[in-house]
Enzyme design. Sequence first.
Site, PDB file in Angstrom:
ATOM      1  N   LYS A   1      32.367  -7.443   8.878  1.00  0.00           N
ATOM      2  CA  LYS A   1      31.745  -6.844  10.066  1.00  0.00           C
ATOM      3  C   LYS A   1      30.625  -7.752  10.557  1.00  0.00           C
ATOM      4  O   LYS A   1      29.567  -7.840   9.941  1.00  0.00           O
ATOM      5  CB  LYS A   1      31.152  -5.463   9.773  1.00  0.00           C
TER       6      LYS A   1
ATOM      7  N   GLU B   1      21.282  -9.033   0.260  1.00  0.00           N
ATOM      8  CA  GLU B   1      20.367 -10.118   0.679  1.00  0.00           C
ATOM      9  C   GLU B   1      19.495  -9.519   1.760  1.00  0.00           C
ATOM     10  O   GLU B   1      19.964  -9.274   2.873  1.00  0.00           O
ATOM     11  CB  GLU B   1      21.165 -11.298   1.245  1.00  0.00           C
TER      12      GLU B   1
ATOM     13  N   TRP C   1      22.446 -11.193  12.469  1.00  0.00           N
ATOM     14  CA  TRP C   1      22.668 -12.005  13.669  1.00  0.00           C
ATOM     15  C   TRP C   1      21.916 -13.338  13.678  1.00  0.00           C
ATOM     16  O   TRP C   1      22.025 -14.101  14.615  1.00  0.00           O
ATOM     17  CB  TRP C   1      22.235 -11.206  14.914  1.00  0.00           C
TER      18      TRP C   1
ATOM     19  N   SER D   1      18.615  -5.871   6.885  1.00  0.00           N
ATOM     20  CA  SER D   1      17.268  -5.319   6.695  1.00  0.00           C
ATOM     21  C   SER D   1      17.193  -4.445   5.443  1.00  0.00           C
ATOM     22  O   SER D   1      18.207  -3.935   4.959  1.00  0.00           O
ATOM     23  CB  SER D   1      16.898  -4.485   7.919  1.00  0.00           C
TER      24      SER D   1
ATOM     25  N   GLU E   1       7.524  -7.812   7.052  1.00  0.00           N
ATOM     26  CA  GLU E   1       8.403  -8.823   7.649  1.00  0.00           C
ATOM     27  C   GLU E   1       8.415  -8.620   9.164  1.00  0.00           C
ATOM     28  O   GLU E   1       8.731  -7.532   9.646  1.00  0.00           O
ATOM     29  CB  GLU E   1       9.832  -8.687   7.105  1.00  0.00           C
TER      30      GLU E   1
ATOM     31  N   CYS F   1      15.171 -14.887   7.301  1.00  0.00           N
ATOM     32  CA  CYS F   1      14.738 -14.114   6.132  1.00  0.00           C
ATOM     33  C   CYS F   1      13.835 -14.991   5.274  1.00  0.00           C
ATOM     34  O   CYS F   1      12.937 -14.522   4.604  1.00  0.00           O
ATOM     35  CB  CYS F   1      15.951 -13.666   5.336  1.00  0.00           C
TER      36      CYS F   1
END
Length: 480
Positions: free
Chosen positions: A175, A249, A151, A228, A382, A283
Amino acid sequence: MLSELFINGKWQKPSTPGTIDVFNPCTEEVLHRVAAGGPADVDKAVAAAKAALPGWKKVGGAARGRFLKAIAAKLRERAEELAKLSSRNNGKPLAEARVDMADAAASFDYYAGKAVELEARQNSDVAVPDANYRSQLRLEPAGVAALIVPWNFPLVTTSWKVAPALAAGCTVVLKPSEITPIVELELGRIVADIGLPPGVINIVTGVGTVGAAMTMHPDVAKISFTGSNGVGARVMQAASAGPKSVGLELGGKSPIVVFADADEQLTAELIVGGIFYNAGQMCSATSRLVIEKSAAPRILERVVAMAKNLKHGNSLDPATTMGPLTTKTQYDKVLEYIAKGKALDHRLITGGGKPGGINRGWFLEPTIFVDVPSTSPLWREEIFGPLLCVQTFEREEEAIALANDCDFGLVATIVSSDSEKAQRVADAVEAGHVWINSSQTIFVETSWGGFKASGIGRELGPWGLSAYLEVKHKTTRLQA
Ligand code: NAD
């Protein structure tokens, strides 16, 4: 339309009625309700993509390139409207959403060119060391591609997948994230407008069960996932059953390495942009500052002043320079890390809570902790929010060791006015993309993807196209 699924060129209701609330994070209000698709809708979408595959493959690279150009043109024509939609849904300042829309259009333009080149390269000769043989190379589409996106950069991550997949001759099921599906659904409208053949792009909104069904579907040949590490591991497991080709990724915890010889203002801008752009939900956020000890006090003073100057507010307000976190979950997660940092006695030099004067929206102050030990969860994990951790170094080797002491390896930024040193350190850091005296600049011609736990494979550039191609050689014994 935006409450339906886009399958086989038509807007359709999901097989089982249900909706998902989509929020405006600046106001915490429901912005829209989208269809909650399910596995039966995935079956329909994959069937449509499978049926469209032979025709899309046969039409050839030049024709595919023309469709991609037309999508790019539509994205540009509607850029302002789409940027506003994205900004309201994700919460990012409008100026940042505009950058995203330009990036999405650039991806379609670039891969339009790659589609044409691909056709020109088909059946090219490959030199072999025996004059009795001729060998030729063909590159063919992998098949139906399942594309699953997060997102934080609506339409950007999607374009990095859809454009090369289509250029290669694959048909796709996309998706979108259940959190920011609105501009991705607009892509359905765009492809219908330009007359893309039905079934070439199918869009199924829904939660993780939709993604899971895509990854397990026997007629899906290729999976491209951005998200994730936890979900990435499940995707890889599902892919093993095919087996299917998979690109991942995943997360990052990237360093920005600053030497004392660097320009002060540029350095402060790179540090601030690298962690507070998109409210740190990147990211590629450079969330670990590794700074030469002698420069730390003066640079950090400047960074704190700039961070305090960021203006929170409604994302559509031109004065806003920092939006909210996109979800309540993300907001709570960052607050938890801030609480952990305080409990561990890390030194907080700015931020640490909700900005004053704002009582709606998931806004958080830009937050900086200094002298965070390498063992701290704040340094290692993260966080995906506006939280910067700082450590100092005295020797170059120490800086490299600190930068590389990390499970992830997505990006790194090196800041120095000594170009030889910057190149040396850039060569030594373990990351898929290294910026020198710059940050977060991604050209579609370059590669995107990570070392170590940051993923598998590369997007963008020619590597992005290869990810959707199967290699075929034809070797012929020549007549005497
Ligand atoms: P997420 O993993 O929760 O979700 C990503 C997508 O996967 C969503 O569409 C979700 O619905 C779907 N999904 C959930 N469960 C699934 C399953 N079992 N099978 C298949 N799909 C499933 O990630 P997120 O919270 O949306 O995004 C944040 C993460 O994405 C961060 O870790 C960030 O670093 C990463 N990210 C990486 C890159 C990159 O290029 N490396 C870019 C952007 C974001």
